[in-house]
Design a protein around this motif. Structure first.
Motif, PDB file in Angstrom:
ATOM      1  N   ALA A 116      -0.949   4.644   2.526  1.00  0.00           N
ATOM      2  CA  ALA A 116      -0.188   3.378   2.537  1.00  0.00           C
ATOM      3  C   ALA A 116      -0.009   2.872   3.971  1.00  0.00           C
ATOM      4  O   ALA A 116      -0.169   1.677   4.247  1.00  0.00           O
ATOM      5  CB  ALA A 116       1.167   3.576   1.856  1.00  0.00           C
ATOM      6  N   GLU A 165      -8.489   6.865  -4.546  1.00  0.00           N
ATOM      7  CA  GLU A 165      -7.759   6.272  -5.688  1.00  0.00           C
ATOM      8  C   GLU A 165      -6.481   5.577  -5.235  1.00  0.00           C
ATOM      9  O   GLU A 165      -6.066   4.579  -5.821  1.00  0.00           O
ATOM     10  CB  GLU A 165      -7.408   7.356  -6.718  1.00  0.00           C
ATOM     11  CG  GLU A 165      -8.542   7.659  -7.670  1.00  0.00           C
ATOM     12  CD  GLU A 165      -8.362   8.993  -8.404  1.00  0.00           C
ATOM     13  OE1 GLU A 165      -7.196   9.402  -8.599  1.00  0.00           O
ATOM     14  OE2 GLU A 165      -9.379   9.619  -8.739  1.00  0.00           O
ATOM     15  N   ALA A 166      -5.862   6.118  -4.200  1.00  0.00           N
ATOM     16  CA  ALA A 166      -4.589   5.559  -3.703  1.00  0.00           C
ATOM     17  C   ALA A 166      -4.809   4.374  -2.769  1.00  0.00           C
ATOM     18  O   ALA A 166      -3.845   3.716  -2.362  1.00  0.00           O
ATOM     19  CB  ALA A 166      -3.800   6.653  -2.972  1.00  0.00           C
ATOM     20  N   ASN A 167      -6.062   4.090  -2.415  1.00  0.00           N
ATOM     21  CA  ASN A 167      -6.377   3.079  -1.399  1.00  0.00           C
ATOM     22  C   ASN A 167      -6.205   1.641  -1.911  1.00  0.00           C
ATOM     23  O   ASN A 167      -6.950   1.216  -2.794  1.00  0.00           O
ATOM     24  CB  ASN A 167      -7.836   3.280  -0.953  1.00  0.00           C
ATOM     25  CG  ASN A 167      -8.279   2.285   0.095  1.00  0.00           C
ATOM     26  OD1 ASN A 167      -7.452   1.721   0.816  1.00  0.00           O
ATOM     27  ND2 ASN A 167      -9.591   2.075   0.184  1.00  0.00           N
ATOM     28  N   ASP A 169      -0.618  16.303  -1.174  1.00  0.00           N
ATOM     29  CA  ASP A 169      -1.042  15.121  -1.950  1.00  0.00           C
ATOM     30  C   ASP A 169      -0.012  13.994  -1.817  1.00  0.00           C
ATOM     31  O   ASP A 169      -0.380  12.822  -1.706  1.00  0.00           O
ATOM     32  CB  ASP A 169      -1.233  15.490  -3.422  1.00  0.00           C
ATOM     33  CG  ASP A 169      -2.460  16.380  -3.642  1.00  0.00           C
ATOM     34  OD1 ASP A 169      -3.314  16.473  -2.737  1.00  0.00           O
ATOM     35  OD2 ASP A 169      -2.555  16.991  -4.729  1.00  0.00           O
ATOM     36  N   GLU A 170       1.268  14.357  -1.827  1.00  0.00           N
ATOM     37  CA  GLU A 170       2.324  13.342  -1.677  1.00  0.00           C
ATOM     38  C   GLU A 170       2.284  12.728  -0.273  1.00  0.00           C
ATOM     39  O   GLU A 170       2.426  11.511  -0.107  1.00  0.00           O
ATOM     40  CB  GLU A 170       3.701  13.966  -1.935  1.00  0.00           C
ATOM     41  CG  GLU A 170       3.908  14.344  -3.405  1.00  0.00           C
ATOM     42  CD  GLU A 170       5.096  15.292  -3.637  1.00  0.00           C
ATOM     43  OE1 GLU A 170       5.298  15.696  -4.793  1.00  0.00           O
ATOM     44  OE2 GLU A 170       5.794  15.623  -2.652  1.00  0.00           O
ATOM     45  N   ASP A 206      -0.351  12.529   1.601  1.00  0.00           N
ATOM     46  CA  ASP A 206      -1.565  11.705   1.701  1.00  0.00           C
ATOM     47  C   ASP A 206      -1.330  10.313   1.123  1.00  0.00           C
ATOM     48  O   ASP A 206      -1.857   9.325   1.652  1.00  0.00           O
ATOM     49  CB  ASP A 206      -2.740  12.391   0.996  1.00  0.00           C
ATOM     50  CG  ASP A 206      -3.338  13.506   1.840  1.00  0.00           C
ATOM     51  OD1 ASP A 206      -3.123  13.521   3.064  1.00  0.00           O
ATOM     52  OD2 ASP A 206      -4.045  14.362   1.268  1.00  0.00           O
ATOM     53  N   GLU A 207      -0.564  10.231   0.047  1.00  0.00           N
ATOM     54  CA  GLU A 207      -0.288   8.901  -0.528  1.00  0.00           C
ATOM     55  C   GLU A 207       0.475   8.031   0.474  1.00  0.00           C
ATOM     56  O   GLU A 207       0.215   6.827   0.603  1.00  0.00           O
ATOM     57  CB  GLU A 207       0.493   9.040  -1.836  1.00  0.00           C
ATOM     58  CG  GLU A 207      -0.406   9.572  -2.947  1.00  0.00           C
ATOM     59  CD  GLU A 207       0.366  10.060  -4.166  1.00  0.00           C
ATOM     60  OE1 GLU A 207       1.508   9.617  -4.388  1.00  0.00           O
ATOM     61  OE2 GLU A 207      -0.190  10.905  -4.907  1.00  0.00           O
ATOM     62  N   GLN A 208       1.403   8.650   1.209  1.00  0.00           N
ATOM     63  CA  GLN A 208       2.154   7.901   2.230  1.00  0.00           C
ATOM     64  C   GLN A 208       1.262   7.560   3.422  1.00  0.00           C
ATOM     65  O   GLN A 208       1.352   6.462   3.987  1.00  0.00           O
ATOM     66  CB  GLN A 208       3.352   8.722   2.701  1.00  0.00           C
ATOM     67  CG  GLN A 208       4.379   8.996   1.603  1.00  0.00           C
ATOM     68  CD  GLN A 208       5.503   9.900   2.105  1.00  0.00           C
ATOM     69  OE1 GLN A 208       6.254   9.542   3.008  1.00  0.00           O
ATOM     70  NE2 GLN A 208       5.606  11.094   1.553  1.00  0.00           N
ATOM     71  N   HIS A 221      -8.600  11.636  -4.217  1.00  0.00           N
ATOM     72  CA  HIS A 221      -7.202  11.238  -4.322  1.00  0.00           C
ATOM     73  C   HIS A 221      -6.885  10.077  -3.385  1.00  0.00           C
ATOM     74  O   HIS A 221      -6.259   9.093  -3.794  1.00  0.00           O
ATOM     75  CB  HIS A 221      -6.309  12.452  -4.012  1.00  0.00           C
ATOM     76  CG  HIS A 221      -4.852  12.196  -4.139  1.00  0.00           C
ATOM     77  ND1 HIS A 221      -3.964  12.469  -3.126  1.00  0.00           N
ATOM     78  CD2 HIS A 221      -4.118  11.671  -5.144  1.00  0.00           C
ATOM     79  CE1 HIS A 221      -2.745  12.128  -3.512  1.00  0.00           C
ATOM     80  NE2 HIS A 221      -2.805  11.645  -4.732  1.00  0.00           N
ATOM     81  N   VAL A 222      -7.341  10.165  -2.130  1.00  0.00           N
ATOM     82  CA  VAL A 222      -7.018   9.081  -1.192  1.00  0.00           C
ATOM     83  C   VAL A 222      -7.792   7.812  -1.541  1.00  0.00           C
ATOM     84  O   VAL A 222      -7.281   6.700  -1.369  1.00  0.00           O
ATOM     85  CB  VAL A 222      -7.212   9.495   0.293  1.00  0.00           C
ATOM     86  CG1 VAL A 222      -6.264  10.641   0.653  1.00  0.00           C
ATOM     87  CG2 VAL A 222      -8.647   9.843   0.636  1.00  0.00           C
TER      88      VAL A 222
END
Lengths: 92, 92
Positions: free
Chosen positions: B19, A57-59, B11-12, B14-16, A54-55
């Protein structure tokens, strides 16, 4: 921007990162309490792989996927320690 | 909340976190470029200690100061690698 300006920006980012890591840790503690009720294992490699995927993919970069995963492996180590009751007496 | 709900929240978060780590990495790259112009050293232990002190002061828990610093030691390792030109060819 000079080095001092970038460092000021980094300090601000770090305060936000610490707040989010702390919220993540609080969620890990909550999961640990739910796991202890059902005797579920603390270490779940499948879930950890989902987090890494997941991380990655978000990178957006500039960190490589491997570098981001290196950071997350440490985060997961620490979160796992937090879920173990014995670690709560660790005052180091 | 069930484990699945907490994991959705994680998961939310982790996206932050990704970033913010990416913005931090971009700032580290900018600092690396400024350092290379003045031949300043990549590794500056005094600055790293300031970062560790800063994040420990900002830490609301439940992570211990030592746990948060463990995470930040990995973050600093990765950021330092990013400032070294040779690491940019590392495709691992």
């Amino acid at each position: 921007m000079e080095i001092a300006d970038w460092r000021k920006k980094i300090d601000e980012l770090d305060e936000q990162i610490v707040a989010l890591l702390s919220a993540r840790a609080a969620a890990a503690v909550a999961i640990g309490q739910l796991k202890s009720k059902t005797a579920a294992p603390i270490y779940e490699p499948q879930r950890e792989q989902i987090v890494f995927d997941h991380v990655r993919e978000a990178n957006p970069g500039p960190l490589s996927g491997a570098q981001l995963q290196d950071v997350y492996e440490r985060i997961m180590d620490v979160m796992r320690a937090l879920q173990r009751p014995v670690s709560n007496t660790d005052s180091k």
